[in-house]
Write a protein that holds these residues in place. Structure first.
Motif, PDB file in Angstrom:
ATOM      1  N   LEU A   1       0.828  -1.208   0.000  1.00  0.00           N
ATOM      2  CA  LEU A   1       0.000   0.000   0.000  1.00  0.00           C
ATOM      3  C   LEU A   1       0.861   1.256   0.000  1.00  0.00           C
ATOM      4  O   LEU A   1       0.435   2.319  -0.430  1.00  0.00           O
ATOM      5  CB  LEU A   1      -0.910   0.001   1.233  1.00  0.00           C
ATOM      6  N   LEU A   2       2.099   1.111   0.479  1.00  0.00           N
ATOM      7  CA  LEU A   2       2.996   2.271   0.539  1.00  0.00           C
ATOM      8  C   LEU A   2       3.632   2.589  -0.809  1.00  0.00           C
ATOM      9  O   LEU A   2       4.201   3.654  -0.988  1.00  0.00           O
ATOM     10  CB  LEU A   2       4.103   2.004   1.559  1.00  0.00           C
ATOM     11  N   VAL A   3       3.553   1.645  -1.751  1.00  0.00           N
ATOM     12  CA  VAL A   3       4.293   1.815  -3.007  1.00  0.00           C
ATOM     13  C   VAL A   3       3.948   3.110  -3.766  1.00  0.00           C
ATOM     14  O   VAL A   3       4.857   3.835  -4.188  1.00  0.00           O
ATOM     15  CB  VAL A   3       4.156   0.568  -3.896  1.00  0.00           C
ATOM     16  N   PRO A   4       2.640   3.441  -3.918  1.00  0.00           N
ATOM     17  CA  PRO A   4       2.363   4.708  -4.603  1.00  0.00           C
ATOM     18  C   PRO A   4       3.027   5.896  -3.911  1.00  0.00           C
ATOM     19  O   PRO A   4       3.566   6.790  -4.567  1.00  0.00           O
ATOM     20  CB  PRO A   4       0.844   4.833  -4.534  1.00  0.00           C
ATOM     21  N   LEU A   5       3.020   5.861  -2.596  1.00  0.00           N
ATOM     22  CA  LEU A   5       3.649   6.944  -1.843  1.00  0.00           C
ATOM     23  C   LEU A   5       5.160   6.981  -2.120  1.00  0.00           C
ATOM     24  O   LEU A   5       5.744   8.050  -2.295  1.00  0.00           O
ATOM     25  CB  LEU A   5       3.390   6.747  -0.348  1.00  0.00           C
ATOM     26  N   LEU A   6       5.768   5.792  -2.194  1.00  0.00           N
ATOM     27  CA  LEU A   6       7.201   5.722  -2.471  1.00  0.00           C
ATOM     28  C   LEU A   6       7.521   6.320  -3.829  1.00  0.00           C
ATOM     29  O   LEU A   6       8.509   7.024  -4.012  1.00  0.00           O
ATOM     30  CB  LEU A   6       7.684   4.265  -2.457  1.00  0.00           C
ATOM     31  N   LEU A   7       6.615   6.052  -4.754  1.00  0.00           N
ATOM     32  CA  LEU A   7       6.815   6.549  -6.110  1.00  0.00           C
ATOM     33  C   LEU A   7       6.776   8.080  -6.116  1.00  0.00           C
ATOM     34  O   LEU A   7       7.646   8.739  -6.702  1.00  0.00           O
ATOM     35  CB  LEU A   7       5.699   5.982  -7.005  1.00  0.00           C
ATOM     36  N   VAL A   8       5.774   8.625  -5.429  1.00  0.00           N
ATOM     37  CA  VAL A   8       5.677  10.081  -5.324  1.00  0.00           C
ATOM     38  C   VAL A   8       6.920  10.634  -4.652  1.00  0.00           C
ATOM     39  O   VAL A   8       7.477  11.651  -5.072  1.00  0.00           O
ATOM     40  CB  VAL A   8       4.403  10.476  -4.532  1.00  0.00           C
ATOM     41  N   GLN A   9       7.383   9.918  -3.645  1.00  0.00           N
ATOM     42  CA  GLN A   9       8.566  10.398  -2.928  1.00  0.00           C
ATOM     43  C   GLN A   9       9.807  10.392  -3.824  1.00  0.00           C
ATOM     44  O   GLN A   9      10.598  11.332  -3.812  1.00  0.00           O
ATOM     45  CB  GLN A   9       8.803   9.533  -1.702  1.00  0.00           C
ATOM     46  N   MET A  10       9.948   9.336  -4.627  1.00  0.00           N
ATOM     47  CA  MET A  10      11.091   9.296  -5.543  1.00  0.00           C
ATOM     48  C   MET A  10      11.014  10.428  -6.552  1.00  0.00           C
ATOM     49  O   MET A  10      12.015  11.066  -6.868  1.00  0.00           O
ATOM     50  CB  MET A  10      11.140   7.956  -6.279  1.00  0.00           C
ATOM     51  N   ALA A  11       9.801  10.664  -7.043  1.00  0.00           N
ATOM     52  CA  ALA A  11       9.621  11.749  -8.006  1.00  0.00           C
ATOM     53  C   ALA A  11       9.993  13.073  -7.350  1.00  0.00           C
ATOM     54  O   ALA A  11      10.717  13.887  -7.925  1.00  0.00           O
ATOM     55  CB  ALA A  11       8.182  11.789  -8.496  1.00  0.00           C
ATOM     56  N   ALA A  12       9.532  13.275  -6.128  1.00  0.00           N
ATOM     57  CA  ALA A  12       9.793  14.534  -5.431  1.00  0.00           C
ATOM     58  C   ALA A  12      11.277  14.704  -5.155  1.00  0.00           C
ATOM     59  O   ALA A  12      11.840  15.784  -5.327  1.00  0.00           O
ATOM     60  CB  ALA A  12       9.007  14.577  -4.131  1.00  0.00           C
ATOM     61  N   LEU A  13      11.904  13.618  -4.763  1.00  0.00           N
ATOM     62  CA  LEU A  13      13.336  13.677  -4.451  1.00  0.00           C
ATOM     63  C   LEU A  13      14.155  13.924  -5.720  1.00  0.00           C
ATOM     64  O   LEU A  13      15.056  14.765  -5.742  1.00  0.00           O
ATOM     65  CB  LEU A  13      13.765  12.372  -3.783  1.00  0.00           C
ATOM     66  N   GLY A  14      13.809  13.208  -6.789  1.00  0.00           N
ATOM     67  CA  GLY A  14      14.513  13.389  -8.059  1.00  0.00           C
ATOM     68  C   GLY A  14      14.335  14.811  -8.566  1.00  0.00           C
ATOM     69  O   GLY A  14      15.287  15.465  -8.994  1.00  0.00           O
ATOM     70  N   LEU A  15      13.098  15.302  -8.464  1.00  0.00           N
ATOM     71  CA  LEU A  15      12.801  16.672  -8.897  1.00  0.00           C
ATOM     72  C   LEU A  15      13.576  17.669  -8.045  1.00  0.00           C
ATOM     73  O   LEU A  15      14.212  18.584  -8.565  1.00  0.00           O
ATOM     74  CB  LEU A  15      11.295  16.920  -8.787  1.00  0.00           C
ATOM     75  N   GLY A  16      13.521  17.457  -6.739  1.00  0.00           N
ATOM     76  CA  GLY A  16      14.193  18.377  -5.817  1.00  0.00           C
ATOM     77  C   GLY A  16      15.686  18.448  -6.088  1.00  0.00           C
ATOM     78  O   GLY A  16      16.250  19.526  -6.238  1.00  0.00           O
ATOM     79  N   MET A  17      16.328  17.276  -6.194  1.00  0.00           N
ATOM     80  CA  MET A  17      17.767  17.254  -6.465  1.00  0.00           C
ATOM     81  C   MET A  17      18.063  17.866  -7.830  1.00  0.00           C
ATOM     82  O   MET A  17      18.997  18.636  -7.985  1.00  0.00           O
ATOM     83  CB  MET A  17      18.288  15.815  -6.447  1.00  0.00           C
ATOM     84  N   GLY A  18      17.237  17.503  -8.811  1.00  0.00           N
ATOM     85  CA  GLY A  18      17.457  17.978 -10.181  1.00  0.00           C
ATOM     86  C   GLY A  18      17.395  19.491 -10.273  1.00  0.00           C
ATOM     87  O   GLY A  18      18.284  20.114 -10.848  1.00  0.00           O
ATOM     88  N   ILE A  19      16.359  20.081  -9.701  1.00  0.00           N
ATOM     89  CA  ILE A  19      16.247  21.543  -9.837  1.00  0.00           C
ATOM     90  C   ILE A  19      17.279  22.256  -8.965  1.00  0.00           C
ATOM     91  O   ILE A  19      17.734  23.337  -9.298  1.00  0.00           O
ATOM     92  CB  ILE A  19      14.810  22.059  -9.555  1.00  0.00           C
ATOM     93  N   LEU A  20      17.662  21.608  -7.881  1.00  0.00           N
ATOM     94  CA  LEU A  20      18.720  22.180  -7.049  1.00  0.00           C
ATOM     95  C   LEU A  20      20.008  22.272  -7.874  1.00  0.00           C
ATOM     96  O   LEU A  20      20.672  23.304  -7.907  1.00  0.00           O
ATOM     97  CB  LEU A  20      18.932  21.267  -5.840  1.00  0.00           C
ATOM     98  N   ILE A  21      20.312  21.179  -8.554  1.00  0.00           N
ATOM     99  CA  ILE A  21      21.539  21.156  -9.354  1.00  0.00           C
ATOM    100  C   ILE A  21      21.423  22.109 -10.538  1.00  0.00           C
ATOM    101  O   ILE A  21      22.332  22.872 -10.844  1.00  0.00           O
ATOM    102  CB  ILE A  21      21.845  19.721  -9.835  1.00  0.00           C
TER     103      ILE A  21
END
Lengths: 284, 424
Positions: free
Chosen positions: A166-186
């Protein structure tokens, strides 16, 4: 000047505004554009390759095979008693999504300088579109993973998909958020420091080895586990794997730390990004 | 004052020439570390005490200085000025591509800006897909685009190829499609750069008509162009910029006259301040009279020698120099010559001279645009309106009725009048 500023200006353009001048409602107004960018990326990708979507399947397949041979057969790293092939594939599929989100958003300003220099739209539209179009590739690779999962399950391998799914969709959102966050930071920092772009390539590699992808977290001595918990990807990968395969060393507090780190990185990324987007055209 | 839709107040835009920061993370950290320990910044200029002092050196360039003006609802405002006067910078700030250094712009209504046609077009996508993509980039909703889709296709005249990838389009078709999308934007305020300089004549006419319609519907247009003809046709009021300041604002017809006179008045020729780094860079241009002096005023009987100094950094086979001569309305003629490759092929300064014969151009003010280019391939260097010359009537039979349009050139047509032969 007689100032009768009681008229309702819809917009005011000034020099730099505050740190937290982030216009999310405007982003929502441009949601059509986000979807069109996703479509463009997808269509353009297919038209330029011969094998098309097949690439999405080959890449994790080969990586998994290579990992299985090197880390399981040759280096003999244990996999928590799981079938090595599934163990590596679960990690690779999840990591690939995160890594491609991060690397592809990290050059937002430089690759889009042409468009950004000619027309205004909220710049965040571009990295968000990238994250969404990567979701399509993820879905295909995830499908492949599920197919192997079913195969192993039916042939009686020792795997136990469980309630953590049940946590998997949340994990996916979290990965997207983390990837986005790191990407725009860089990407915000590369407008000023071009050398960061070079560091990114092997940075992603190093980060991958700092994340339990080719080894299980249970192999890390207990006194060092807190250090691994600081890496937000650790908890994501471990939870992802635990949910599908039913074995691993995930603890709830790690997930909490990872979640907090993700929010922090994303927030810092957005703040920095919206600060850079106003004047980067002059420095690039 | 409620009908003011754009209010620009004390707008300044400053660019720093040269490097903005040290450029590499390492050196920034080095500077930061030195500051922390209280030692001298290893990257600072010797003698500079602090950053402020550093900034006060003349490596700054003000593209706009204290610019203020109002634009009212439904007005079409032309922005006029020479190269580097700050026109494009102003448009970029209004369209939010870059932020001003200080000052504010207040805007009422939705702004759409056209600094380029076809921004974001993707060659692999079909015309249909690009209409949606480009429309969305320019700020339209999907619903709006669907509603206007047929109109856009009809306007662009490419209905047969709408499902073909645009990479297969001719450049004319590409531009037509791009402009069609832009023309069907429905913003309250439209900001347009010289995008009309594209496409065939008939299509240009159509575009001008469309811009006029936009204004008739009560929308506001801010328009930048070098073509005085289009400004005169479209705009009622205009703003004249010079070196980043507003020299004058008022009726378009008055401003155009002042601009033209200004250009002639202080134009002893064109000279670039920067060292030309283009492959074939135009460095200097002068109009020279029979006595060998650079001037800008000629009588119509005098031949005019145009001397263009170019720095050839790279000898390119087939490169040409071209002069466009135009009056305030249109191009009058163009002339060009090939640059013959020098055998030693070393970088060199050359002077190209072209003579416009006397008794050819009518009394008028002319602007000369200079280009170095490879035919049908690329433009190497382009200087818009590099020179302006004024030709006054040196006593032609038309002098008495000045102001009547007798055409652009004098032509000796070798008239003969003979008795008509009777046996026809």
């Amino acid at each position: 000047m007689p100032d009768n500023d009681n008229t309702n200006w819809t917009m005011e353009i000034r020099s730099r505004s505050g740190w937290f001048d982030i216009n999310l409602s405007e982003l929502w107004r441009y949601r059509d554009l986000i979807l069109l960018f996703v479509r463009r990326d997808f269509v353009a990708y297919y038209k330029q390759t011969i094998l098309g979507p097949l690439w999405f399947l080959l890449q994790p397949l080969f990586t998994t095979v290579v990992f299985t041979i090197i880390f399981s057969r040759i280096a003999q790293i244990p996999t928590d008693g799981l079938p090595p092939f599934l163990f590596y594939m679960s990690g690779t599929v999840a990591w690939t999504y995160f890594a491609s989100c991060m690397t592809q958003t990290s050059n937002t300003f430089i690759t889009n300088a042409g468009i950004f220099g000619k027309v205004y739209f909220p710049r965040l539209v571009v990295p968000i579109a990238v994250v969404i179009s990567n979701l399509i590739a993820f879905a295909i690779q995830f499908g492949l993973f599920l197919a192997f999962l079913c195969y192993f399950y039916l042939t009686g391998a020792d795997i136990h998909p469980n309630g953590w799914l049940l946590l998997v969709p949340l994990l996916l959102v979290q990965m997207a958020a983390l990837g986005l966050g790191m990407g725009i930071l860089i990407s915000s920092m590369t407008t000023k420091y071009r050398d960061l772009a070079f560091a990114l390539g092997f940075g992603v590699q190093l980060w991958m080895y700092a994340t339990p992808i080719v080894y299980p977290l249970s192999q890390i001595p207990a006194q060092w586990q807190w250090l691994f918990a600081l890496n937000p990807m650790t908890a994501i990968i471990e939870t992802f794997r635990y949910a599908f395969l039913g074995s691993g060393a995930i603890q709830l507090w790690m997930l909490g730390v990872s979640f907090a780190m993700t929010i922090l990185i994303l927030a810092v990324g957005i703040v920095l990004f919206s600060r850079v987007e106003k004047t980067f055209m002059d420095t690039i | 004052m409620s009908d003011v839709v754009i209010r620009v107040e004390n707008l300044c835009k400053e660019y720093r020439l040269g490097t903005i920061s040290h450029g590499t993370l390492y050196r920034d950290i080095q500077s930061g570390w030195a500051k922390l320990r209280g030692t001298e910044d290893p990257n600072a200029r010797i003698g500079a005490v602090n950053r402020e002092q550093l900034n006060n050196t003349n490596d700054r360039f003000c593209a706009l200085k204290d610019v203020s003006f109002d634009v009212r609802q439904g007005e079409i405002v032309g922005i006029i000025g020479r190269n580097g006067a700050g026109k494009s910078t102003l448009l970029k700030i209004i369209s939010r591509v870059t932020a001003p250094t200080s000052g504010t712009i207040k805007i009422k209504g939705r702004v759409a800006s056209l600094l380029e046609v076809g921004t974001g077009f993707h060659p692999e996508l079909t015309g249909r897909e690009n209409i949606f993509l480009n429309g969305a980039i320019l700020g339209m909703h999907k619903g709006e685009i669907e509603q206007k889709f047929d109109e856009i296709v009809a306007f662009s005249e490419i209905d047969k190829f709408i499902d073909t990838p645009v990479k297969r389009y001719s450049s004319g078709m590409y531009v037509r499609l791009a402009f069609a999308v832009a023309a069907h934007l429905d913003p309250e305020i439209l900001v347009v750069d010289e995008v009309l300089a594209v496409g065939d004549a008939q299509f240009q006419k159509k575009c001008m008509g469309k811009m006029g319609d936009v204004a008739k519907e009560g929308r506001t247009v801010v328009f930048v162009s070098h073509q005085m003809g289009s400004i005169a046709q479209l705009c009622k009021s205009a703003i004249l910029l010079k070196e980043g300041r507003i020299i004058r604002k008022g009726l378009a017809s008055d401003i155009i006259i002042q601009y033209i006179n200004d250009m002639v008045g202080n134009s002893q020729g064109f000279k670039v301040a920067l060292s030309g780094n283009k492959d074939i860079a135009i460095m200097k241009a002068e109009a020279i009279n029979e006595d060998g002096n650079p001037v800008s005023l000629f009588t119509h009987t005098q031949p005019i020698t145009i001397a263009i100094t170019c720095r050839i950094n790279k000898w390119i086979r087939g490169a040409e120099i071209r002069i466009f001569v135009r009056d305030s309305r249109r191009n009058v003629f163009t002339t060009d010559t090939e640059i013959v490759i020098d055998t030693n092929c070393k970088p060199e300064m050359v002077v190209a001279k072209a003579v416009i014969p006397g008794n050819f151009l009518r009394p008028e003010i002319y602007f000369l645009t200079l280009v170095t280019y490879i035919p049908n391939q690329l433009t190497i260097d382009l200087i818009q309106d590099a020179l302006s010359i004024k030709i006054i009537d040196g006593g032609s039979k038309y002098a008495a009725s000045e102001g009547v349009d007798y055409g652009c050139v004098f032509v000796d047509c070798a008239w003969t009048i003979e008795p008509a032969s009777t046996n026809k």
